[in-house]
Each structure stands twice: as structure tokens, then as C-alpha cells.
Design a protein around this motif. Sequence first.
Motif, PDB file in Angstrom:
ATOM      1  N   GLN A  42       5.787  10.297   7.803  1.00  0.00           N
ATOM      2  CA  GLN A  42       6.569   9.105   7.993  1.00  0.00           C
ATOM      3  C   GLN A  42       7.620   8.642   7.306  1.00  0.00           C
ATOM      4  OE1 GLN A  42       4.275   5.784  10.105  1.00  0.00           O
ATOM      5  NE2 GLN A  42       2.776   7.064  10.120  1.00  0.00           N
ATOM      6  N   ALA A  43       8.698   8.055   7.629  1.00  0.00           N
ATOM      7  CA  ALA A  43       9.867   7.575   6.718  1.00  0.00           C
ATOM      8  C   ALA A  43       9.497   6.207   6.437  1.00  0.00           C
ATOM      9  CB  ALA A  43      11.229   7.645   7.411  1.00  0.00           C
ATOM     10  N   MET A  44      10.028   5.895   5.263  1.00  0.00           N
ATOM     11  CA  MET A  44       9.971   4.414   4.584  1.00  0.00           C
ATOM     12  C   MET A  44       8.796   3.682   4.698  1.00  0.00           C
ATOM     13  SD  MET A  44      12.915   4.490   3.637  1.00  0.00           S
ATOM     14  CE  MET A  44      14.360   5.521   3.843  1.00  0.00           C
ATOM     15  N   VAL A  45       7.753   4.055   3.578  1.00  0.00           N
ATOM     16  CA  VAL A  45       6.488   3.837   3.792  1.00  0.00           C
ATOM     17  C   VAL A  45       5.852   3.224   2.518  1.00  0.00           C
ATOM     18  CG1 VAL A  45       5.884   5.445   5.611  1.00  0.00           C
ATOM     19  CG2 VAL A  45       5.508   6.103   3.375  1.00  0.00           C
ATOM     20  N   PHE A  46       4.855   2.385   2.432  1.00  0.00           N
ATOM     21  CA  PHE A  46       4.022   2.088   1.340  1.00  0.00           C
ATOM     22  C   PHE A  46       2.861   3.142   1.449  1.00  0.00           C
ATOM     23  CE2 PHE A  46       6.060  -1.833   1.806  1.00  0.00           C
ATOM     24  CZ  PHE A  46       6.417  -2.361   0.536  1.00  0.00           C
ATOM     25  N   GLU A  47       2.545   3.579   0.244  1.00  0.00           N
ATOM     26  CA  GLU A  47       1.254   4.693   0.469  1.00  0.00           C
ATOM     27  C   GLU A  47       0.451   4.378  -0.780  1.00  0.00           C
ATOM     28  OE1 GLU A  47       1.727   8.774   2.437  1.00  0.00           O
ATOM     29  OE2 GLU A  47       1.694   9.277  -0.017  1.00  0.00           O
ATOM     30  N   PRO A  48      -0.891   4.049  -0.280  1.00  0.00           N
ATOM     31  CA  PRO A  48      -1.601   3.744   0.708  1.00  0.00           C
ATOM     32  C   PRO A  48      -0.722   2.690   1.594  1.00  0.00           C
ATOM     33  CG  PRO A  48      -3.069   3.315  -0.940  1.00  0.00           C
ATOM     34  CD  PRO A  48      -1.863   3.652  -1.386  1.00  0.00           C
ATOM     35  N   ALA A  49      -0.905   2.540   2.898  1.00  0.00           N
ATOM     36  CA  ALA A  49      -0.389   1.462   3.641  1.00  0.00           C
ATOM     37  C   ALA A  49      -1.173   0.278   3.656  1.00  0.00           C
ATOM     38  CB  ALA A  49       0.126   1.973   4.780  1.00  0.00           C
ATOM     39  N   ALA A  50      -2.519   0.445   3.391  1.00  0.00           N
ATOM     40  CA  ALA A  50      -3.671  -0.699   3.449  1.00  0.00           C
ATOM     41  C   ALA A  50      -4.598  -0.467   2.407  1.00  0.00           C
ATOM     42  CB  ALA A  50      -4.237  -0.833   4.713  1.00  0.00           C
ATOM     43  N   VAL A  51      -5.065  -1.148   1.599  1.00  0.00           N
ATOM     44  CA  VAL A  51      -6.173  -1.048   0.850  1.00  0.00           C
ATOM     45  C   VAL A  51      -7.107  -2.229   0.700  1.00  0.00           C
ATOM     46  CG1 VAL A  51      -4.516   0.241  -0.866  1.00  0.00           C
ATOM     47  CG2 VAL A  51      -4.895  -2.316  -1.098  1.00  0.00           C
ATOM     48  N   LYS A  52      -8.269  -2.078   0.347  1.00  0.00           N
ATOM     49  CA  LYS A  52      -9.281  -3.135   0.132  1.00  0.00           C
ATOM     50  C   LYS A  52      -9.378  -3.107  -1.458  1.00  0.00           C
ATOM     51  CE  LYS A  52     -11.957  -3.276   4.302  1.00  0.00           C
ATOM     52  NZ  LYS A  52     -13.380  -3.583   4.782  1.00  0.00           N
ATOM     53  N   ALA A  53      -9.368  -4.371  -1.778  1.00  0.00           N
ATOM     54  CA  ALA A  53      -9.678  -4.647  -3.140  1.00  0.00           C
ATOM     55  C   ALA A  53     -10.669  -6.088  -3.350  1.00  0.00           C
ATOM     56  CB  ALA A  53      -8.358  -5.293  -3.749  1.00  0.00           C
TER      57      ALA A  53
END
Length: 152
Positions: A42-53
Motif C-alpha cells: 500500500q502507498a503512503m502508510v504508517f507502519e505499523p498503522a495501529a499499535v497497542k501501548a
Amino acid sequence: MRMNTAKTFTLAASLSFFAILSGPAVSAEIEIKMLNKGSDGQAMVFEPAAVKAQPGDTIKFVPQDKGHDVVSMTGLLPEGVAEIKGKISQEVSFTADKAGAYVFKCTPHFGMGMVALVVVGDAPANLAAVKDAKMPKMAKDRLTAELTKLGL
């Protein structure tokens, strides 16, 4: 009654061991990359796109490709958390002190779906606001997919 030296040592060692175990948890540092292309293509992403903290963890957004920023989305942070705003191609980090959902965007690529979700703690009080947020279709679709992956 006096304890012998071996018993005293064993007792002291045991108490020290349990004190270490019950001490404060060590905070983690979680890195989120800003990319032109993710590992899934996929183009233009945050990786990972979701995180638990967990509260106290440090979240670090790292630009791997130029031209990205990270900005918290208005109304999509836990109550009392100040806006988080970085500059283009700059690393941004913050300590997630409050439980809840934090939603971020890359300003230049928001319309292309470049969003990130950080969930701090177990049950975000602001989850309904996140689910109901208005945003471009690609961003909404990615955010919804990430919420589903996290079981929210």
C-alpha cells in the motif's frame, strides 16, 4: 531467637527478588515508520498503522521516506492530551501518559489514507469518537480496518 547467616541471606535474597518483580514496569519505546510504500504494497502508510501501548510508553514516528509529517487529529485524542504536531520529514516522539485512542495523520497524504492509531490501555473511553470521525474515504477505510485488527 537468632537466625543463622545462611537463613538470613536466603530471606534477604528472596525479599530483594520479589521487590524487583513488584517494582514499576519498564516503559517501552514503540517505533512507527512513515513510508511511501508499506510492506503490504500500500502507498503512503504508517507502519505499523495501529499499535497497542501502555501508559508511560514512548511512541516514536520515524520518517523513512521524505515528505511525511505526523499530526494528531483534532478531537481524536484522550481528554486533556495536547496536540502533537511534527514538521515534514522530522522525527516526532511523545510519551503516552493517558489511556485512550490517539489518531494521527500525515497532512500531505491524508486523502490517500495515511492515518495511524495508537491505543493506550485496554478500553479507550474515546473509541466512539474515533469510530464516528469524519475523514476522507481512504483514511476512514484504513482506520476502520486497523480498529478491527485490534479487536475494537
